[in-house]
Design an enzyme around this catalytic site. Structure first.
Site, PDB file in Angstrom:
ATOM      1  N   HIS A 258       0.821  -1.210   0.000  1.00 54.47           N
ATOM      2  CA  HIS A 258       0.000   0.000   0.000  1.00 54.47           C
ATOM      3  C   HIS A 258       0.860   1.267   0.000  1.00 54.47           C
ATOM      4  O   HIS A 258       1.946   1.306   0.563  1.00 54.47           O
ATOM      5  CB  HIS A 258      -0.913   0.001   1.228  1.00 54.47           C
ATOM      6  CG  HIS A 258      -0.155  -0.042   2.510  1.00 54.47           C
ATOM      7  ND1 HIS A 258       0.290   1.085   3.154  1.00 54.47           N
ATOM      8  CD2 HIS A 258       0.266  -1.087   3.252  1.00 54.47           C
ATOM      9  CE1 HIS A 258       0.934   0.747   4.237  1.00 54.47           C
ATOM     10  NE2 HIS A 258       0.943  -0.583   4.325  1.00 54.47           N
ATOM     11  N   ASP A 259       0.353   2.296  -0.684  1.00 51.15           N
ATOM     12  CA  ASP A 259       0.958   3.629  -0.695  1.00 51.15           C
ATOM     13  C   ASP A 259       2.363   3.649  -1.286  1.00 51.15           C
ATOM     14  O   ASP A 259       3.143   4.564  -0.995  1.00 51.15           O
ATOM     15  CB  ASP A 259       0.976   4.243   0.711  1.00 51.15           C
ATOM     16  CG  ASP A 259      -0.419   4.333   1.305  1.00 51.15           C
ATOM     17  OD1 ASP A 259      -1.204   5.174   0.818  1.00 51.15           O
ATOM     18  OD2 ASP A 259      -0.740   3.568   2.235  1.00 51.15           O
TER      19      ASP A 259
ATOM     20  N   GLY B 188       4.989  -1.347   2.348  1.00 49.57           N
ATOM     21  CA  GLY B 188       4.198  -0.131   2.186  1.00 49.57           C
ATOM     22  C   GLY B 188       5.034   1.138   2.245  1.00 49.57           C
ATOM     23  O   GLY B 188       6.116   1.165   2.820  1.00 49.57           O
TER      24      GLY B 188
END
Length: 191
Positions: free
Chosen positions: A122-123, A140
């Site tokens: 994520h991100d 992430g």
């Protein structure tokens, strides 16, 4: 949605936007709020779970899963996306998770090559013309700047930034930022 280029076993959400010239393979899934523009190829058994926005001429390999929920305990179900730039090639069995409330998206730039079994947590934000070789794993919040190359079986710790035109050698464990224009290799990594 019927088209000679869309296999009859493919499942496409009514909420998805799919251009008329897109090729979608057998048993592929294009979920809600996905955008698949002109020239894209979605291989058999690939899945765009939800909120995936592809640029033109993106290729998504067999068994790849884009837009799955973040593997992060702070994720509370907010609307987040995966965005892939035009001309990027994503090979088989790659996974790219949606963002969290930190940036609300995970992004890959234009004209990148993500080889087999790559994972983007994520991100993550990957620049343009980046090469991620087989089995590169990004935790992430990783940032990869333009034209960086990560060799196979490398792992990058969360919140690390890899500078533009840098090169990471195979089987490296990257736990700290890598400045631009440098080579780094090892476990732990050294410049």
């Amino acid at each position: 949605m019927t088209s000679p280029r869309i296999h009859p076993t493919a499942i496409i959400s009514r909420d998805a936007e799919v251009a008329t010239d897109v090729e979608v393979g057998a048993y592929a899934i294009i979920g809600e709020n996905c955008v698949v523009p002109s020239g894209c190829i979605i291989a058999p058994r690939a899945t765009l779970e939800r909120n995936v926005i592809l640029g033109t001429n993106v290729q998504v390999g067999i068994g790849t899963i884009l837009g799955g929920p973040p593997q992060d305990l702070k994720f509370a179900g907010e609307e987040t996306t995966v965005e892939i730039g035009e001309g990027t090639v994503i090979r088989e069995y790659t996974t790219i998770n949606r963002g969290t409330s930190q940036s609300f998206k995970t992004t890959v730039g234009r004209n990148c090559l993500l080889m087999s079994y790559v994972h983007l947590g994520h991100d993550c934000h990957v620049g343009n013309n980046v090469i991620l070789s087989n089995v590169v794993q990004l935790a992430g919040h990783v940032i990869i700047d333009d034209k960086a190359i990560l060799s196979g079986l490398s792992a990058v710790h969360q919140f690390v930034r890899i500078g533009r035109h840098s090169f990471i050698g195979g089987c490296s464990r990257v736990s700290k930022d890598i400045p631009p224009f440098l080579k780094a290799v090892g476990n732990p990594v050294s410049l």
